[in-house]
Enzyme design. Structure first.
Site, short mmCIF file in Angstrom:
data_model
loop_
_atom_site.label_atom_id
_atom_site.label_comp_id
_atom_site.label_asym_id
_atom_site.label_seq_id
_atom_site.Cartn_x
_atom_site.Cartn_y
_atom_site.Cartn_z
CG ASP A 13 -1.72 1.18 1.46
OD1 ASP A 13 -2.58 1.15 2.35
OD2 ASP A 13 -1.53 2.17 0.73
CB ILE A 14 1.58 3.80 -2.58
CG1 ILE A 14 2.82 4.62 -2.98
CG2 ILE A 14 0.31 4.65 -2.61
CD1 ILE A 14 2.82 5.07 -4.43
CG ASN A 27 -10.19 12.93 -10.70
OD1 ASN A 27 -10.27 14.15 -10.63
ND2 ASN A 27 -10.63 12.12 -9.76
N GLY A 35 -9.71 4.10 -5.81
CA GLY A 35 -8.39 3.52 -6.00
C GLY A 35 -7.31 4.11 -5.11
CG ASP A 37 -7.32 10.45 -6.16
OD1 ASP A 37 -8.04 10.96 -7.03
OD2 ASP A 37 -6.71 11.10 -5.30
CB SER A 120 -3.36 4.82 -16.59
OG SER A 120 -3.55 6.22 -16.65
CB THR A 121 -2.61 -0.39 -14.48
OG1 THR A 121 -2.33 -0.25 -13.08
CG2 THR A 121 -1.42 0.01 -15.32
N GLY A 122 -5.68 0.83 -13.26
CA GLY A 122 -6.85 0.42 -12.48
C GLY A 122 -8.12 0.92 -13.15
CE1 TYR A 124 -9.67 7.86 -14.87
CE2 TYR A 124 -7.47 8.76 -15.23
CZ TYR A 124 -8.80 8.93 -14.85
OH TYR A 124 -9.24 10.16 -14.42
#
Ligand code: APR
Length: 173
Positions: A13-14, A27, A35, A37, A120-122, A124
């Protein structure tokens, strides 16, 4: 030290990474979302959104920087990746630009350690293998340009992203 030695791969988890800057896959409103964000805003607390409100948004491919508030990092770099629309709308270039802009911003505040999610891999929908290849190429080029950045950590939240990066990093080693 080669640029490959300055790239690390991690699972987790970042929001828990104690680095100088974590990158948020935001976004264009910069007013939060789901996500990563959502996780970053939840962990940072309300001060992050208050600061984001002053920024007036961010176009895809660009990045903005704020404090990190209750997060262990010092800065949050908010970048906006492309929404995947089939690959013929400049998505590759916008994704590369998001990584490049984020690292240029990190260098501008002399952040030495930076952690990225898989932008973008989630939500998006950007294909994971394609995104991993673009991000690694862009990060390598950016690290050659910004010697003050010591380490970039790719924080993978799921196996698919981790496998994609591990495969490419093994090939490079
Ligand atoms: N730590 C690290 N990575 C995470 C975390 C986390 N806590 N949570 C999710 N991820 C991963 C996802 O598994 C995915 O691989 O981050 C990557 C990016 O996924 P998203 O967060 O969905 O971001 P993205 O695909 O860029 O879509 C951006 O989603 O949250 C909204 O406001 C955001 O509208 C924007 C859109």
């Amino acid at each position: 030290m080669s640029v490959n030695d300055r790239i690390q791969l991690a699972r987790g988890d970042i929001t828990r990474f104690e680095v100088d800057a974590i990158v948020n896959a935001a976004n264009s409103t910069l007013l939060g979302g789901g996500g990563v964000d959502g996780a970053i805003h939840l962990a940072a607390g309300p001060g992050l959104l208050e600061e984001c409100r002053t920024l007036g948004g961010c176009p895809p491919g660009e990045a903005r920087i704020t404090g990190a508030y209750a997060l262990p990092a010092t800065w949050v770099i908010h970048t906006v990746g492309p929404i995947w629309r089939g690959g013929t709308n400049g998505e590759d270039q916008t994704l590369a630009s998001a990584y490049r802009s984020s690292l240029a911003l990190a260098a501008s505040v002399e952040a030495r350690t930076v952690a990225f999610p898989s932008i973008s891999t989630g939500i998006y929908g950007f294909p994971i293998d394609r995104a991993a290849s673009i991000s690694l190429t862009t990060i390598r080029n950016s690290l050659a340009t910004h010697p003050t950045i010591e380490t970039v950590t790719l924080v993978c939240f799921n196996d698919a992203n981790h496998t994609a990066y591990a495969t490419l990093l093994d090939k490079a080693s």
